[in-house]
Design a protein around this motif. Sequence first.
Motif, mmCIF file in Angstrom:
data_model
loop_
_atom_site.group_PDB
_atom_site.id
_atom_site.type_symbol
_atom_site.label_atom_id
_atom_site.label_comp_id
_atom_site.label_asym_id
_atom_site.label_seq_id
_atom_site.Cartn_x
_atom_site.Cartn_y
_atom_site.Cartn_z
ATOM 1 N N SER A 112 0.823 -1.211 0.000
ATOM 2 C CA SER A 112 0.000 0.000 0.000
ATOM 3 C C SER A 112 0.857 1.261 0.000
ATOM 4 O O SER A 112 0.551 2.229 -0.703
ATOM 5 C CB SER A 112 -0.916 0.024 1.225
ATOM 6 O OG SER A 112 -1.804 -1.052 1.206
ATOM 7 N N VAL A 113 1.935 1.254 0.776
ATOM 8 C CA VAL A 113 2.826 2.414 0.817
ATOM 9 C C VAL A 113 3.491 2.624 -0.541
ATOM 10 O O VAL A 113 3.572 3.754 -1.034
ATOM 11 C CB VAL A 113 3.872 2.269 1.948
ATOM 12 C CG1 VAL A 113 4.977 3.298 1.817
ATOM 13 C CG2 VAL A 113 3.198 2.376 3.308
ATOM 14 N N PHE A 114 3.956 1.542 -1.172
ATOM 15 C CA PHE A 114 4.548 1.672 -2.507
ATOM 16 C C PHE A 114 3.536 2.228 -3.504
ATOM 17 O O PHE A 114 3.864 3.060 -4.344
ATOM 18 C CB PHE A 114 5.095 0.332 -3.011
ATOM 19 C CG PHE A 114 6.423 -0.028 -2.445
ATOM 20 C CD1 PHE A 114 7.447 0.904 -2.340
ATOM 21 C CD2 PHE A 114 6.673 -1.314 -2.002
ATOM 22 C CE1 PHE A 114 8.675 0.576 -1.814
ATOM 23 C CE2 PHE A 114 7.903 -1.656 -1.473
ATOM 24 C CZ PHE A 114 8.905 -0.716 -1.380
ATOM 25 N N TYR A 115 2.313 1.777 -3.421
ATOM 26 C CA TYR A 115 1.249 2.253 -4.297
ATOM 27 C C TYR A 115 1.041 3.757 -4.111
ATOM 28 O O TYR A 115 0.944 4.515 -5.076
ATOM 29 C CB TYR A 115 -0.031 1.476 -3.983
ATOM 30 C CG TYR A 115 -1.252 1.924 -4.716
ATOM 31 C CD1 TYR A 115 -1.410 1.673 -6.075
ATOM 32 C CD2 TYR A 115 -2.278 2.593 -4.045
ATOM 33 C CE1 TYR A 115 -2.543 2.083 -6.743
ATOM 34 C CE2 TYR A 115 -3.413 2.998 -4.709
ATOM 35 C CZ TYR A 115 -3.537 2.741 -6.054
ATOM 36 O OH TYR A 115 -4.657 3.147 -6.704
ATOM 37 N N LEU A 116 1.004 4.199 -2.854
ATOM 38 C CA LEU A 116 0.813 5.624 -2.590
ATOM 39 C C LEU A 116 2.016 6.451 -3.034
ATOM 40 O O LEU A 116 1.854 7.570 -3.522
ATOM 41 C CB LEU A 116 0.547 5.847 -1.104
ATOM 42 C CG LEU A 116 -0.797 5.326 -0.599
ATOM 43 C CD1 LEU A 116 -0.890 5.461 0.917
ATOM 44 C CD2 LEU A 116 -1.946 6.034 -1.277
ATOM 45 N N VAL A 117 3.211 5.909 -2.889
ATOM 46 C CA VAL A 117 4.406 6.623 -3.348
ATOM 47 C C VAL A 117 4.375 6.781 -4.867
ATOM 48 O O VAL A 117 4.654 7.867 -5.394
ATOM 49 C CB VAL A 117 5.695 5.904 -2.887
ATOM 50 C CG1 VAL A 117 6.923 6.422 -3.610
ATOM 51 C CG2 VAL A 117 5.867 6.039 -1.385
ATOM 52 N N ILE A 118 3.997 5.726 -5.565
ATOM 53 C CA ILE A 118 3.911 5.805 -7.032
ATOM 54 C C ILE A 118 2.878 6.838 -7.450
ATOM 55 O O ILE A 118 3.134 7.673 -8.324
ATOM 56 C CB ILE A 118 3.590 4.417 -7.637
ATOM 57 C CG1 ILE A 118 4.795 3.489 -7.468
ATOM 58 C CG2 ILE A 118 3.191 4.521 -9.098
ATOM 59 C CD1 ILE A 118 4.502 2.042 -7.776
ATOM 60 N N LEU A 119 1.712 6.821 -6.813
ATOM 61 C CA LEU A 119 0.689 7.814 -7.141
ATOM 62 C C LEU A 119 1.149 9.226 -6.780
ATOM 63 O O LEU A 119 0.857 10.181 -7.497
ATOM 64 C CB LEU A 119 -0.621 7.498 -6.429
ATOM 65 C CG LEU A 119 -1.411 6.325 -6.977
ATOM 66 C CD1 LEU A 119 -2.667 6.111 -6.134
ATOM 67 C CD2 LEU A 119 -1.780 6.532 -8.421
ATOM 68 N N GLY A 120 1.877 9.368 -5.677
ATOM 69 C CA GLY A 120 2.397 10.674 -5.296
ATOM 70 C C GLY A 120 3.395 11.206 -6.306
ATOM 71 O O GLY A 120 3.369 12.387 -6.664
ATOM 72 N N VAL A 121 4.277 10.340 -6.793
ATOM 73 C CA VAL A 121 5.257 10.758 -7.806
ATOM 74 C C VAL A 121 4.544 11.162 -9.093
ATOM 75 O O VAL A 121 4.874 12.186 -9.702
ATOM 76 C CB VAL A 121 6.291 9.636 -8.063
ATOM 77 C CG1 VAL A 121 7.133 9.924 -9.292
ATOM 78 C CG2 VAL A 121 7.171 9.449 -6.844
ATOM 79 N N ILE A 122 3.543 10.389 -9.491
ATOM 80 C CA ILE A 122 2.769 10.738 -10.680
ATOM 81 C C ILE A 122 2.081 12.090 -10.481
ATOM 82 O O ILE A 122 2.068 12.938 -11.385
ATOM 83 C CB ILE A 122 1.742 9.636 -11.017
ATOM 84 C CG1 ILE A 122 2.468 8.377 -11.494
ATOM 85 C CG2 ILE A 122 0.742 10.111 -12.066
ATOM 86 C CD1 ILE A 122 1.574 7.164 -11.621
ATOM 87 N N GLY A 123 1.527 12.323 -9.305
ATOM 88 C CA GLY A 123 0.877 13.601 -9.021
ATOM 89 C C GLY A 123 1.845 14.767 -9.063
ATOM 90 O O GLY A 123 1.543 15.823 -9.617
ATOM 91 N N ILE A 124 3.025 14.580 -8.499
ATOM 92 C CA ILE A 124 4.037 15.644 -8.526
ATOM 93 C C ILE A 124 4.465 15.935 -9.955
ATOM 94 O O ILE A 124 4.581 17.103 -10.357
ATOM 95 C CB ILE A 124 5.248 15.259 -7.646
ATOM 96 C CG1 ILE A 124 4.839 15.307 -6.182
ATOM 97 C CG2 ILE A 124 6.431 16.187 -7.907
ATOM 98 C CD1 ILE A 124 5.872 14.723 -5.236
ATOM 99 N N ILE A 125 4.666 14.877 -10.728
ATOM 100 C CA ILE A 125 5.042 15.065 -12.138
ATOM 101 C C ILE A 125 3.943 15.818 -12.877
ATOM 102 O O ILE A 125 4.226 16.728 -13.662
ATOM 103 C CB ILE A 125 5.352 13.717 -12.805
ATOM 104 C CG1 ILE A 125 6.657 13.158 -12.237
ATOM 105 C CG2 ILE A 125 5.434 13.849 -14.316
ATOM 106 C CD1 ILE A 125 6.947 11.728 -12.655
ATOM 107 N N CYS A 126 2.700 15.466 -12.622
ATOM 108 C CA CYS A 126 1.589 16.162 -13.291
ATOM 109 C C CYS A 126 1.551 17.638 -12.909
ATOM 110 O O CYS A 126 1.297 18.487 -13.762
ATOM 111 C CB CYS A 126 0.264 15.498 -12.950
ATOM 112 S SG CYS A 126 0.005 13.931 -13.780
#
Length: 137
Positions: A112-126
């Motif tokens: 779950s933490v890895f999933y949230l980190v991936i989504l966070g990185v995608i959000g920052i990139i966006c």
Amino acid sequence: VTTWIFHKLELLFDGFHVIRKTHALWRIMFFSILLWMSNYSAVILLVRSMGLDLSAWVIVLGFTFSMLFAILPINGLGSFGTLEAAWTLIFLSFEVSKEVSFATGFGFHIISVFYLVILGVIGIICFIVLPNQKGLG
């Protein structure tokens, strides 16, 4: 403290007014149910892939109880320990061994933490790449 609470309640009521005014309630309910169904499906697949042969209802109950327990204001860093404790308690009550229930809870939390980190990185990139788009930044 009371001023802050009343301010938050006022914001909540304003949000409900906007939802009612825009007639978005049914869309919000649909997407909320869809989100929870996808969460439950992912957790069921994850737990079964870890080797636990439990019914879907037991897994859903364990996930729901763990999530409700994890929102309590007693969390440590990253909510580690709190989620695992709730996960272990619920699965122990369904006669899963202590080691297996704790290991699956910890594994679930790490994924779950890895999933949230991936989504966070995608959000920052966006937010960096698309700053001039309507509604972003």
